[in-house]
Design a protein around this motif. Structure first.
Motif, mmCIF file in Angstrom:
data_model
loop_
_atom_site.group_PDB
_atom_site.id
_atom_site.type_symbol
_atom_site.label_atom_id
_atom_site.label_comp_id
_atom_site.label_asym_id
_atom_site.label_seq_id
_atom_site.Cartn_x
_atom_site.Cartn_y
_atom_site.Cartn_z
ATOM 1 N N SER A 207 1.153 -0.743 -0.357
ATOM 2 C CA SER A 207 -0.005 -0.181 -0.049
ATOM 3 C C SER A 207 0.866 1.743 -0.245
ATOM 4 C CB SER A 207 -0.851 0.186 1.200
ATOM 5 O OG SER A 207 -1.004 1.173 1.868
ATOM 6 N N TYR A 208 0.897 2.443 -0.832
ATOM 7 C CA TYR A 208 1.330 3.742 -0.940
ATOM 8 C C TYR A 208 0.079 4.627 -0.827
ATOM 9 C CZ TYR A 208 2.613 2.396 -5.381
ATOM 10 O OH TYR A 208 2.797 2.586 -6.886
ATOM 11 N N ASN A 209 0.110 5.206 -0.547
ATOM 12 C CA ASN A 209 -0.316 6.826 -0.950
ATOM 13 C C ASN A 209 0.199 8.252 -1.077
ATOM 14 O OD1 ASN A 209 -2.443 8.893 -1.205
ATOM 15 N ND2 ASN A 209 -3.652 7.557 1.156
ATOM 16 N N MET A 210 -0.576 8.618 -2.556
ATOM 17 C CA MET A 210 0.965 9.617 -2.854
ATOM 18 C C MET A 210 0.664 11.032 -2.838
ATOM 19 S SD MET A 210 3.861 7.696 -4.549
ATOM 20 C CE MET A 210 2.885 6.702 -5.154
ATOM 21 N N SER A 211 0.697 11.434 -3.241
ATOM 22 C CA SER A 211 0.294 13.393 -4.236
ATOM 23 C C SER A 211 1.605 13.512 -4.285
ATOM 24 C CB SER A 211 0.149 14.014 -2.562
ATOM 25 O OG SER A 211 1.206 14.549 -1.750
ATOM 26 N N THR A 212 2.835 14.305 -3.938
ATOM 27 C CA THR A 212 3.760 14.949 -5.282
ATOM 28 C C THR A 212 4.966 14.487 -4.603
ATOM 29 O OG1 THR A 212 3.671 16.434 -3.197
ATOM 30 C CG2 THR A 212 2.708 17.046 -5.807
ATOM 31 N N PRO A 213 5.354 12.798 -4.862
ATOM 32 C CA PRO A 213 6.094 12.083 -4.163
ATOM 33 C C PRO A 213 7.890 12.726 -4.624
ATOM 34 C CG PRO A 213 5.347 10.622 -5.444
ATOM 35 C CD PRO A 213 4.596 11.998 -5.685
ATOM 36 N N GLN A 214 7.401 13.400 -5.993
ATOM 37 C CA GLN A 214 9.281 13.333 -6.701
ATOM 38 C C GLN A 214 10.200 14.669 -6.156
ATOM 39 O OE1 GLN A 214 8.174 10.581 -7.695
ATOM 40 N NE2 GLN A 214 8.323 10.301 -9.895
ATOM 41 N N ASN A 215 9.335 15.003 -5.320
ATOM 42 C CA ASN A 215 10.692 16.193 -4.811
ATOM 43 C C ASN A 215 10.013 15.726 -3.158
ATOM 44 O OD1 ASN A 215 7.128 16.851 -3.887
ATOM 45 N ND2 ASN A 215 7.221 18.488 -4.601
ATOM 46 N N MET B 67 9.669 -4.694 5.098
ATOM 47 C CA MET B 67 9.914 -5.993 6.592
ATOM 48 C C MET B 67 8.964 -7.552 6.061
ATOM 49 S SD MET B 67 5.690 -4.137 8.022
ATOM 50 C CE MET B 67 6.699 -2.676 7.257
ATOM 51 N N ARG B 68 9.187 -8.603 6.658
ATOM 52 C CA ARG B 68 9.539 -9.713 6.375
ATOM 53 C C ARG B 68 7.565 -10.354 6.194
ATOM 54 N NH1 ARG B 68 13.332 -13.330 9.855
ATOM 55 N NH2 ARG B 68 12.585 -11.904 12.153
ATOM 56 N N SER B 69 7.011 -9.162 7.277
ATOM 57 C CA SER B 69 5.415 -9.985 6.512
ATOM 58 C C SER B 69 4.443 -8.706 6.377
ATOM 59 C CB SER B 69 4.609 -10.812 7.778
ATOM 60 O OG SER B 69 5.664 -11.574 8.286
ATOM 61 N N PRO B 70 4.408 -8.047 5.372
ATOM 62 C CA PRO B 70 3.852 -6.564 5.553
ATOM 63 C C PRO B 70 2.609 -7.113 5.249
ATOM 64 C CG PRO B 70 4.726 -7.339 3.011
ATOM 65 C CD PRO B 70 5.416 -8.016 3.917
ATOM 66 N N ASP B 71 2.139 -8.343 4.195
ATOM 67 C CA ASP B 71 0.322 -8.750 5.378
ATOM 68 C C ASP B 71 0.007 -8.251 6.506
ATOM 69 O OD1 ASP B 71 2.700 -10.793 5.337
ATOM 70 O OD2 ASP B 71 1.000 -12.307 5.452
ATOM 71 N N LYS B 72 1.064 -8.653 6.846
ATOM 72 C CA LYS B 72 1.057 -8.294 9.439
ATOM 73 C C LYS B 72 0.326 -6.627 9.251
ATOM 74 C CE LYS B 72 2.502 -12.698 10.227
ATOM 75 N NZ LYS B 72 3.382 -12.989 10.876
ATOM 76 N N GLU B 73 1.576 -5.692 8.052
ATOM 77 C CA GLU B 73 0.947 -4.733 9.330
ATOM 78 C C GLU B 73 -0.583 -3.831 8.876
ATOM 79 O OE1 GLU B 73 3.740 -2.421 10.058
ATOM 80 O OE2 GLU B 73 1.720 -1.542 10.538
ATOM 81 N N THR B 74 -1.068 -3.684 9.905
ATOM 82 C CA THR B 74 -2.143 -2.872 9.146
ATOM 83 C C THR B 74 -1.945 -1.286 10.444
ATOM 84 O OG1 THR B 74 -2.319 -2.695 12.085
ATOM 85 C CG2 THR B 74 -3.210 -4.290 10.308
ATOM 86 N N GLU B 75 -0.763 -0.438 10.321
ATOM 87 C CA GLU B 75 -0.635 1.036 10.362
ATOM 88 C C GLU B 75 0.290 1.533 9.480
ATOM 89 O OE1 GLU B 75 -1.035 0.558 15.880
ATOM 90 O OE2 GLU B 75 1.031 1.331 14.710
ATOM 91 N N LEU B 76 1.630 1.434 9.301
ATOM 92 C CA LEU B 76 2.278 1.765 8.723
ATOM 93 C C LEU B 76 1.717 2.104 7.267
ATOM 94 C CD1 LEU B 76 5.756 0.809 9.755
ATOM 95 C CD2 LEU B 76 4.884 2.197 9.893
ATOM 96 N N ASN B 77 0.561 0.960 6.429
ATOM 97 C CA ASN B 77 0.297 1.498 5.110
ATOM 98 C C ASN B 77 -0.780 2.457 5.399
ATOM 99 O OD1 ASN B 77 -1.321 -0.218 6.579
ATOM 100 N ND2 ASN B 77 -0.567 -2.657 5.618
ATOM 101 N N ARG B 78 -1.583 2.527 6.607
ATOM 102 C CA ARG B 78 -2.200 3.949 6.344
ATOM 103 C C ARG B 78 -1.755 5.353 6.482
ATOM 104 N NH1 ARG B 78 -7.511 2.469 9.881
ATOM 105 N NH2 ARG B 78 -6.875 0.185 9.588
ATOM 106 N N LEU B 79 -0.631 5.073 6.679
ATOM 107 C CA LEU B 79 0.322 6.452 6.317
ATOM 108 C C LEU B 79 0.233 7.403 5.119
ATOM 109 C CD1 LEU B 79 2.635 6.232 9.128
ATOM 110 C CD2 LEU B 79 0.348 7.579 9.691
ATOM 111 N N GLU B 80 0.672 8.159 4.792
ATOM 112 C CA GLU B 80 0.864 9.286 3.740
ATOM 113 C C GLU B 80 2.450 8.725 3.051
ATOM 114 O OE1 GLU B 80 -1.201 12.392 1.076
ATOM 115 O OE2 GLU B 80 -1.082 12.790 3.227
ATOM 116 N N HIS B 81 2.285 8.482 1.844
ATOM 117 C CA HIS B 81 3.783 7.944 1.037
ATOM 118 C C HIS B 81 4.771 7.491 1.949
ATOM 119 C CE1 HIS B 81 3.097 12.745 0.526
ATOM 120 N NE2 HIS B 81 2.692 13.040 1.053
ATOM 121 N N VAL B 82 3.974 6.672 2.280
ATOM 122 C CA VAL B 82 4.970 5.322 2.855
ATOM 123 C C VAL B 82 4.069 4.234 2.221
ATOM 124 C CG1 VAL B 82 4.854 3.703 4.606
ATOM 125 C CG2 VAL B 82 4.904 5.989 5.254
ATOM 126 N N LEU B 83 5.290 3.261 1.376
ATOM 127 C CA LEU B 83 5.522 1.359 1.312
ATOM 128 C C LEU B 83 5.049 0.851 1.624
ATOM 129 C CD1 LEU B 83 4.880 0.336 -1.809
ATOM 130 C CD2 LEU B 83 7.734 0.841 -1.991
#
Ligand code: NAP
Length: 287
Positions: free
Chosen positions: A6-14, A46-62
Motif C-alpha cells: 500500500s502506498y498513498n502519494m501526492s507529490t512524491p518526486q520532490n 518488513m518480512r511480513s507486510p501482509d500483517k501490517e495494519t498501521e504504517l500502510n495507512r500513512l501517506e507517502h509510506v510504501l
C-alpha cells in the motif's frame, strides 16, 4: 502480479526517500513513523507486510517485503521503492536480533543465522543500493549497530561479534565511498525497550550444560530486565533523523539509553579498568 502492499502519494518526486529494513517493530517502526511525519517518502520494508495494519495507512509510506537473508527480496524492495518514489536517498539498515547466552551452548547454525541477519544482511542491502546512489551522485547509509559495537557485555559474545563487524566495515567503507558523496553513518543505541529483549532474542541452551546456569540466571536476566526498562525507540528515531540530515562526514551517533555516557567512559578508561567496572556492575552476585 506483484502486490505493493500500500502506498498513498501526492507529490512524491520532490521529497527525500528512505528505505528502512525491519520496520515491523521497535526502532525501525519508530523511524518509519518519524521520517513520514517529517515529510519523507518511506519504503517501510518488513518480512511480513501482509500483517501490517498501521504504517500502510500513512501517506507517502510504501510497505513492502524485505527479508535481509533473501537477496531477491532486497532487489525487489529497492526496485519497488524507486518505482513508487523515483529515487532512494537514504537506507536505514536496522533489521537485526540478539543471540545471547553462553558461547559454549551456541550451535554453528545459530551463529550463522546471527551473522547472516546482522552482518551479511546489512552488507547485501548496501551492495544492492550502491549503483543507485552512485548514479544519483550521492546517498546516505545508516547502519544501526549498537553501543555494543564498541563495548562488550557478558553472554552476548556472538551478537557483539556482529555489531563490531559492522562498525569496522562501516568505518572502512566510508573511505572508498566518500569520493562518490555517499555517507556511511553508524547509529549506536544503548538499551532501548523493544521486542529485542523478548520475541526477537534467542538464548542459546544446550541440554546437560549447567555450568553457566547461575550466570545466566543472574547476569543475563539482570541485563535483559534493564533493557526492557530502557529508552523509547522514538528517542533513537530522532537521532537517526538527525544523522540523515547531517551532511558532515561524522560517522558515529550514540543514541539514547545512556549510550553516550557509557561510550565516553569506555574512551576514558584503560581496557582493564572498564572491563572490571562492567563485571562489578553486571556479574557480582547481589544480596
Ligand atoms: N533494543 C536495544 O536495546 C538495541 C540496542 C542496540 C542496538 N539495537 C539494534 O536495533 C535494531 C532494531 O532492533 P529493535 O530493538 O528495534 O528490536 P525489534 O523490535 O525486535 O526489531 C527488530 C526488527 O528486525 C526485523 N528482522 C529480524 N530479522 C530480519 C530479517 N531476516 N529480515 C528483515 N527483518 C528482520 C524484525 O522483523 P520481524 O517482526 O519479522 O521479526 C523487526 O522488525 C537491531 O539491529 C538491534 O540489534 C537494539
Amino acid at each position: 502480479m506483484k502486490v505493493l502492499y500500500s502506498y498513498n502519494m501526492s507529490t512524491p518526486q520532490n521529497r527525500h526517500t528512505i528505505l528502512i529494513t525491519g520496520s515491523s517493530s521497535g526502532i525501525g517502526r519508530a523511524s518509519a513513523q518519524l521520517f513520514a511525519q517529517k515529510g519523507w517518502n518511506v519504503v517501510a520494508t518488513m518480512r511480513s507486510p501482509d500483517k501490517e495494519t498501521e504504517l500502510n495507512r500513512l501517506e507517502h509510506v510504501l510497505c513492502t517485503r524485505l527479508d535481509v537473508t533473501d537477496a531477491s527480496s532486497i532487489a525487489a524492495a529497492i526496485h519497488d521503492g524507486i518505482t513508487a518514489f523515483g529515487r532512494i536517498d537514504a537506507v536505514l539498515n536496522n533489521a537485526g536480533y540478539g543471540l545471547t547466552g553462553p558461547f559454549e551452548a551456541t550451535t554453528r547454525e545459530e551463529i550463522r543465522r546471527q551473522f547472516d541477519t546482522n552482518v551479511f544482511g546489512t552488507l547485501d542491502v548496501i551492495r544492492a543500493i550502491l549503483p543507485h546512489f552512485r548514479q544519483n551522485g550521492g546517498g546516505t547509509i545508516l547502519n544501526v549497530t549498537s553501543m555494543g559495537g564498541r563495548i562488550a557485555l557478558p553472554l552476548y559474545s556472538v551478537y557483539h561479534g556482529t555489531k563490531w563487524a559492522v562498525e569496522g566495515f562501516s568505518e572502512s567503507l566510508q573511505h572508498e565511498l566518500r569520493p562518490f558523496n555517499i555517507h556511511v553513518k553508524m547509529i549506536e543505541p544503548g538499551a532501548i525497550a523493544t521486542a529485542f529483549y523478548d520475541r526477537s532474542m534467542t538464548v542459546a541452551k544446550q541440554s546437560g550444560l549447567t555450568a553457566y546456569d547461575t550466570m545466566v540466571n543472574t547476569t543475563l536476566k539482570r541485563m535483559n530486565a534493564s533493557g526492557r526498562s530502557g529508552s523509547a525507540p522514538a528517542d533513537v528515531a530522532r537521532v537517526i533523523y538527525g544523522a540523515a540530515m547531517d551532511k558532515s562526514w561524522k560517522q558515529r551517533y550514540p543514541a539514547a539509553g545512556n549510550a553516550r555516557a557509557i561510550l565516553w567512559t569506555r574512551k576514558l578508561l584503560p581496557d582493564i579498568l572498564f572491563s572490571a567496572l562492567l563485571r562489578l556492575n553486571l556479574m557480582r552476585p547481589r544480596q
